[in-house]
Enzyme design. Structure first.
Site, PDB file in Angstrom:
ATOM      1  N   GLY A  60      38.745  33.554  30.596  1.00 53.14           N
ATOM      2  CA  GLY A  60      38.551  34.007  29.210  1.00 53.14           C
ATOM      3  C   GLY A  60      39.589  35.069  28.878  1.00 53.14           C
ATOM      4  O   GLY A  60      39.337  36.002  28.123  1.00 53.14           O
ATOM      5  N   GLY A  84      40.814  36.225  25.100  1.00 50.27           N
ATOM      6  CA  GLY A  84      39.895  36.806  24.127  1.00 50.27           C
ATOM      7  C   GLY A  84      40.193  38.271  23.864  1.00 50.27           C
ATOM      8  O   GLY A  84      41.188  38.825  24.346  1.00 50.27           O
ATOM      9  N   GLN A  85      39.296  38.903  23.101  1.00 50.27           N
ATOM     10  CA  GLN A  85      39.519  40.295  22.682  1.00 50.27           C
ATOM     11  C   GLN A  85      39.705  41.225  23.883  1.00 50.27           C
ATOM     12  O   GLN A  85      40.616  42.049  23.907  1.00 50.27           O
ATOM     13  CB  GLN A  85      38.342  40.783  21.820  1.00 50.27           C
ATOM     14  CG  GLN A  85      38.634  42.120  21.148  1.00 50.27           C
ATOM     15  CD  GLN A  85      37.386  42.856  20.669  1.00 50.27           C
ATOM     16  OE1 GLN A  85      36.271  42.337  20.739  1.00 50.27           O
ATOM     17  NE2 GLN A  85      37.579  44.066  20.182  1.00 50.27           N
ATOM     18  N   ASP A 136      42.078  30.370  30.520  1.00 52.30           N
ATOM     19  CA  ASP A 136      41.252  30.244  29.319  1.00 52.30           C
ATOM     20  C   ASP A 136      41.230  28.786  28.907  1.00 52.30           C
ATOM     21  O   ASP A 136      42.042  27.984  29.395  1.00 52.30           O
ATOM     22  CB  ASP A 136      41.844  31.105  28.173  1.00 52.30           C
ATOM     23  CG  ASP A 136      40.813  31.485  27.117  1.00 52.30           C
ATOM     24  OD1 ASP A 136      40.341  30.577  26.405  1.00 52.30           O
ATOM     25  OD2 ASP A 136      40.474  32.677  27.022  1.00 52.30           O
ATOM     26  N   ARG A 167      41.709  28.162  25.718  1.00 54.31           N
ATOM     27  CA  ARG A 167      42.696  28.184  24.642  1.00 54.31           C
ATOM     28  C   ARG A 167      44.107  28.196  25.192  1.00 54.31           C
ATOM     29  O   ARG A 167      44.338  28.443  26.371  1.00 54.31           O
ATOM     30  CB  ARG A 167      42.595  29.494  23.852  1.00 54.31           C
ATOM     31  CG  ARG A 167      41.321  29.778  23.193  1.00 54.31           C
ATOM     32  CD  ARG A 167      41.578  30.933  22.219  1.00 54.31           C
ATOM     33  NE  ARG A 167      40.455  31.842  22.172  1.00 54.31           N
ATOM     34  CZ  ARG A 167      40.452  32.964  21.467  1.00 54.31           C
ATOM     35  NH1 ARG A 167      41.514  33.324  20.793  1.00 54.31           N
ATOM     36  NH2 ARG A 167      39.390  33.733  21.449  1.00 54.31           N
ATOM     37  N   ASP A 212      38.436  25.275  32.066  1.00 58.33           N
ATOM     38  CA  ASP A 212      37.120  25.282  31.434  1.00 58.33           C
ATOM     39  C   ASP A 212      36.131  25.719  32.511  1.00 58.33           C
ATOM     40  O   ASP A 212      35.849  24.962  33.441  1.00 58.33           O
ATOM     41  CB  ASP A 212      36.774  23.880  30.909  1.00 58.33           C
ATOM     42  CG  ASP A 212      35.405  23.869  30.241  1.00 58.33           C
ATOM     43  OD1 ASP A 212      34.705  24.907  30.267  1.00 58.33           O
ATOM     44  OD2 ASP A 212      35.041  22.813  29.689  1.00 58.33           O
ATOM     45  N   ILE A 213      35.611  26.921  32.373  1.00 57.58           N
ATOM     46  CA  ILE A 213      34.764  27.482  33.436  1.00 57.58           C
ATOM     47  C   ILE A 213      33.433  26.728  33.553  1.00 57.58           C
ATOM     48  O   ILE A 213      32.708  26.879  34.546  1.00 57.58           O
ATOM     49  CB  ILE A 213      34.551  29.004  33.208  1.00 57.58           C
ATOM     50  CG1 ILE A 213      33.899  29.684  34.418  1.00 57.58           C
ATOM     51  CG2 ILE A 213      33.726  29.273  31.961  1.00 57.58           C
ATOM     52  CD1 ILE A 213      34.673  29.581  35.678  1.00 57.58           C
ATOM     53  N   TYR A 263      22.018  35.556  22.399  1.00 62.11           N
ATOM     54  CA  TYR A 263      23.078  36.253  23.143  1.00 62.11           C
ATOM     55  C   TYR A 263      22.455  37.318  24.060  1.00 62.11           C
ATOM     56  O   TYR A 263      22.755  37.384  25.259  1.00 62.11           O
ATOM     57  CB  TYR A 263      24.033  36.888  22.129  1.00 62.11           C
ATOM     58  CG  TYR A 263      25.132  37.755  22.689  1.00 62.11           C
ATOM     59  CD1 TYR A 263      26.144  37.216  23.480  1.00 62.11           C
ATOM     60  CD2 TYR A 263      25.194  39.115  22.370  1.00 62.11           C
ATOM     61  CE1 TYR A 263      27.170  38.018  23.961  1.00 62.11           C
ATOM     62  CE2 TYR A 263      26.225  39.921  22.834  1.00 62.11           C
ATOM     63  CZ  TYR A 263      27.206  39.369  23.632  1.00 62.11           C
ATOM     64  OH  TYR A 263      28.226  40.166  24.098  1.00 62.11           O
ATOM     65  N   LYS A 316      22.347  37.546  28.104  1.00 58.00           N
ATOM     66  CA  LYS A 316      22.892  38.701  28.840  1.00 58.00           C
ATOM     67  C   LYS A 316      21.826  39.275  29.778  1.00 58.00           C
ATOM     68  O   LYS A 316      22.129  39.660  30.917  1.00 58.00           O
ATOM     69  CB  LYS A 316      23.390  39.774  27.873  1.00 58.00           C
ATOM     70  CG  LYS A 316      24.666  39.397  27.131  1.00 58.00           C
ATOM     71  CD  LYS A 316      25.838  39.218  28.085  1.00 58.00           C
ATOM     72  CE  LYS A 316      27.146  38.928  27.374  1.00 58.00           C
ATOM     73  NZ  LYS A 316      28.219  38.531  28.293  1.00 58.00           N
TER      74      LYS A 316
END
Ligand code: NAD
Ligand code: AKB
Length: 316
Positions: free
Chosen positions: A12, A15-16, A38, A40, A56-57, A146, A150
């Site tokens: 990932g 990402g941000q 990632d 992407r 792709d995890i 979400y 978590k």
């Protein structure tokens, strides 16, 4: 001192958080040690800074092969569906957030990987948790998919540590503010959009009400916290679910007032949408004394310093 045999995989990485974490890890290690991955396309800021693989995890076999092929010893798992996007497709969010973590924990167990990092969030708390200085251990009854994912993820991390001795470490990040890469569909994203809109048209329409206080943190603090946690001696890590960490707490009204100090003509309007309900269920501020006591956590940025730095960097 980084271990010479370490091989780190960031999942990932576009990402941000992933972009900035990968860049920081690459500063700390020899060339080729930090592999970014990632779904992407490679993020422009990562290009030319080190190896990049498409992954792709959700596919455990491909991940497992990659771990063996590159002799991976540490994994930072950042792939996830965040709060606002998660509410649009709850079963998909549950599936991705859980299966990605289980795939990583299983391979870590099977291959005896040295360390795993997986972030949790203030979203684990729910409407019945204390709102102010929310403690490390308290009522945890999240109402978003979400937050549920978590919380379940935290239990899995602690389980794999206790049962299989997998050295997995975790932080409950607050809303993160940054300028290098775009946020990925969270409720706290307003605190990033507001800077972009302030600079592009002098106005922002906030999807949260003026007085919605949430725990927030500037990205340099979040990256430093992550690395400090991962570098801490294992004996210091007493919380094996996920640590509360805090830095500041503010509302859309507060951040608008801070931006106005730099741009007096800046205006803001409040038009709350469904994300208001998510924000209402979360803490207003966080008690991070266990992180401070156990491994020395200390934030550096408050709202004033963060605003100055955001505006300076976004104007360049
Ligand atoms: P993001 O959405 O910006 O980045 C996630 C990255 O994961 C994306 O680049 C995406 O393409 C990738 N990804 C998604 N599915 C994938 C898959 N199947 N395989 C490989 N990659 C995949 O998210 P972020 O803000 O960088 O958050 C990273 C982690 O930190 C998440 O677990 C998130 O819940 C947590 N977190 C973030 C914040 C925040 O404010 N940004 C706060 C608390 C917790
Ligand atoms: C979100 O808003 O979903 C994230 C988070 C606080 O976990 N930024």
């Amino acid at each position: 001192m980084p271990n010479r045999d370490e091989k780190i995989l960031v999942v990932g990485a576009c990402g941000q958080i992933g972009v900035e974490l990968t860049l920081q890890l690459r500063k700390m290690h020899r060339e080729g040690v930090v592999i970014a991955s990632d779904l992407r396309e490679e993020h422009p800021l990562l290009k030319g800074t080190g190896p990049y693989v498409s992954l792709d995890i959700m596919n455990k076999e491909t991940f497992h092969v990659l771990v063996l092929r590159y002799n991976i010893t540490q994994v930072y798992l950042l792939a996830a569906i965040l709060s606002a996007t998660g509410e649009k497709n709850p079963t998909l969010a549950w599936h991705i957030n859980m299966q990605s973590l289980l795939n990583v924990l299983e391979v870590a167990k099977e291959e005896n990987l040295a360390k795993i990092y997986w972030p949790s969030s203030i979203a684990v708390f729910g409407p019945d948790s204390p709102k102010h200085n929310t403690p490390q251990h308290t009522v945890i009854e999240p109402t978003t998919v979400y937050g549920i994912s978590k919380f379940a993820g935290e239990r899995w991390c602690e389980y794999y540590f206790n049962r299989y001795n997998v050295d997995v470490r975790s932080l409950r990040y607050p809303g993160l503010i940054s300028y290098k890469s775009q946020p990925g569909g969270g409720t706290t994203d307003y605190a990033i959009e507001i800077f972009h809109d302030a600079l592009s048209n002098g106005h922002y329409t906030s999807f949260l009400n003026e007085n919605t206080y949430l725990p927030m943190m500037y990205m340099p603090d979040a990256i430093r916290a992550t690395i400090e946690l991962m570098e801490a001696d294992a004996s210091k890590i007493k919380v094996r679910s996920s640590y509360n960490i805090g830095a500041m707490s503010f509302s859309p009204g507060d951040i608008a007032a801070e931006i106005k100090k730099h741009f007096p003509d800046f205006t803001i309007r409040y038009k709350p949408d469904s994300r208001q309900n998510i924000a209402n269920s979360w803490p207003r501020s966080i008690d991070d004394s266990e992180a401070k006591n156990d491994w020395g956590w200390k934030p550096e940025y408050d709202i004033e310093r963060m605003t100055e730095d955001m505006l300076k960097n976004l104007q360049h």
